[in-house]
Write an enzyme that holds these catalytic residues in place. Structure first.
Site, mmCIF file in Angstrom:
data_model
loop_
_atom_site.group_PDB
_atom_site.id
_atom_site.type_symbol
_atom_site.label_atom_id
_atom_site.label_comp_id
_atom_site.label_asym_id
_atom_site.label_seq_id
_atom_site.Cartn_x
_atom_site.Cartn_y
_atom_site.Cartn_z
ATOM 1 C CE LYS A 33 -0.464 -0.475 5.007
ATOM 2 N NZ LYS A 33 -1.289 -1.043 6.087
ATOM 3 N NE ARG A 128 -6.891 -0.051 11.005
ATOM 4 C CZ ARG A 128 -5.662 -0.229 10.551
ATOM 5 N NH1 ARG A 128 -4.761 0.746 10.633
ATOM 6 N NH2 ARG A 128 -5.292 -1.386 10.044
ATOM 7 C CE1 TYR A 242 10.976 32.129 3.970
ATOM 8 C CE2 TYR A 242 11.251 29.745 3.868
ATOM 9 C CZ TYR A 242 10.870 30.938 3.277
ATOM 10 O OH TYR A 242 10.395 30.939 2.007
ATOM 11 C CG MET A 290 7.435 23.703 -0.068
ATOM 12 S SD MET A 290 6.284 24.656 -1.082
ATOM 13 C CE MET A 290 5.423 25.601 0.148
HETATM 14 C C1 LIG Z 1 -0.438 -2.022 6.760
HETATM 15 C C2 LIG Z 1 -1.026 -3.339 7.043
HETATM 16 C C3 LIG Z 1 -0.226 -4.497 7.061
HETATM 17 C C4 LIG Z 1 1.275 -4.426 6.995
HETATM 18 O O1 LIG Z 1 1.747 -3.947 8.236
HETATM 19 P P1 LIG Z 1 3.274 -3.775 8.583
HETATM 20 O O2 LIG Z 1 3.282 -3.384 10.008
HETATM 21 O O3 LIG Z 1 3.754 -2.692 7.681
HETATM 22 O O4 LIG Z 1 3.945 -5.062 8.302
HETATM 23 C C5 LIG Z 1 -0.838 -5.716 7.197
HETATM 24 N N1 LIG Z 1 -2.189 -5.804 7.339
HETATM 25 C C6 LIG Z 1 -2.988 -4.712 7.350
HETATM 26 C C7 LIG Z 1 -4.445 -4.876 7.522
HETATM 27 C C8 LIG Z 1 -2.443 -3.446 7.216
HETATM 28 O O5 LIG Z 1 -3.223 -2.371 7.261
#
Ligand SMILES: *Cc1c(COP(=O)(O)O)cnc(C)c1O
Length: 345
Positions: A33, A128, A242, A290
């Site tokens: 992700k 969650r 700055y 920035m």
């Molecule tokens: C992000 C995530 C992972 C991976 O987690 P890490 O701590 O980066 O290994 C696995 N399962 C779910 C549901 C996640 O949101």
């Protein structure tokens, strides 16, 4: 091109995946992700698929586009946010597997894409994402009849091995899936390190692929070099940046680097953070702008072409500690402006 150069070591990522996979008898997927935590989901995904990864996870369906193109039709791509109101076409076209999180998502999937692959997330206390106990009880038979690809949950405190929440969630996950003949998954990186009780059929490492905490013993996969775009000499008493927050107490040579808080060099990193020329530390001086950083290079013999923010002398976790955050945020803040260069793979 005057942007930071992010060098991503695909062999280090593959090596980390292999080591994490070897800690468990379960299959190891890979969580890519947020563009593989900033490292580039297409290249990292292709390298991991080549190395044997058969199950990938993304957060949203849109992230499946580049990944599907990179890994081809065979690997399974799970979408952790599930099946949202606007996701149906992408899920169908890309053959994604939504991880259904609620009765609403389940109905949407069964109405729009009957017979197509799906997975289920159960909430075991993190509150969650995922089905609550009663909602799950109401649809269990229907779901099992439709053949889910996976039933999963997520640990809230896996990076704290002694936290009682781990055992609590493990117990609840077992109760909610007891006796079901379906593939199960509970562990991300932290859960893998908790040991075999947590592994079930599939583990889901993300951060661990990059050798950052809670798998800091993994190989560092990143180097971030920032180009020097100007140098100048200051006399004692002159100020930098700055707010005039830094003042020269000696004749000082200053280098200006092409990266700033817009590139994920968090503004809070200012004073107290070094960049490196080889193993020589050069302190960041003045406020981070920035798009620019100013650095004291007085102690170098010659003006460098680049200075290294992330590398052998300073890890992602080191920066996270300085910035009072976590490696995840340092990685996912890595600028899209950096030129990404891949080695190995
Ligand atoms: C992000 C995530 C992972 C991976 O987690 P890490 O701590 O980066 O290994 C696995 N399962 C779910 C549901 C996640 O949101």
């Amino acid at each position: 091109m005057t942007t930071g150069i992010l060098t991503i070591d695909l062999d280090a990522i593959i090596g980390n995946w292999r080591k994490l996979a070897a800690m468990s008898r379960a299959e190891a997927g890979a969580v890519l992700k947020a563009d593989a935590y900033g490292t580039g989901a297409a290249r990292v995904g292709a390298a991991l698929a080549e190395a044997g990864v058969r199950k990938f996870f993304v957060a949203v369906a849109e992230e499946g586009v580049a990944l599907r193109e990179a890994v081809g039709p065979a690997p399974e791509i799970f979408v952790l946010s599930g099946h949202g109101t606007t996701d149906t076409a992408l899920i169908r076209q890309l053959n994604l597997t939504p991880v259904l999180n609620s009765p609403q998502q389940l109905r949407r999937q069964f109405d729009a894409l009957p017979g197509r692959p799906f997975a289920i997330q159960l909430d075991t206390g993190m509150n969650r994402l995922g089905f609550e106990w009663e909602d799950w009880a109401a649809v269990t038979d229907e779901v099992l009849g439709a053949g889910p690809r996976l039933i999963m949950s997520h640990l809230a405190c896996a990076d704290e091995p002694d936290h009682p929440m781990n055992a609590y969630q493990l117990d609840l996950f077992k109760q909610m899936t007891e006796g079901m003949r379906v593939s199960r998954s509970l562990a991300a990186t932290g859960g893998i390190l908790l040991g075999p009780d947590y592994h079930f059929d599939l583990v889901r490492p993300g951060i661990g692929l990059h050798g950052a905490a809670p798998y800091a013993q993994g190989a560092q996969a990143l180097q971030l070099d920032l180009p020097v775009i100007q140098t100048r000499d200051l006399i004692e008493g002159e100020v930098v940046g700055y707010g005039n927050t830094w003042q020269a107490r000696r004749p000082t040579r200053v280098a200006t680097l092409a990266a700033g808080y817009a590139d994920g060099v968090l503004r809070v990193l200012g004073a107290g953070t070094n960049v490196y020329s080889g193993d020589i530390a050069c302190p960041i001086i003045g406020r981070i702008s920035m798009d620019l950083i100013t650095v004291d290079i007085t102690d170098l013999d010659a003006d460098p072409e680049v200075l290294t923010l992330i590398g052998p002398q300073q890890s992602v976790d080191d920066l996270a500690v300085t910035a009072k955050t976590i490696g995840y945020e340092i990685l996912t803040s890595l600028s899209p402006r950096y030129s990404r260069q891949y080695i190995g793979g």
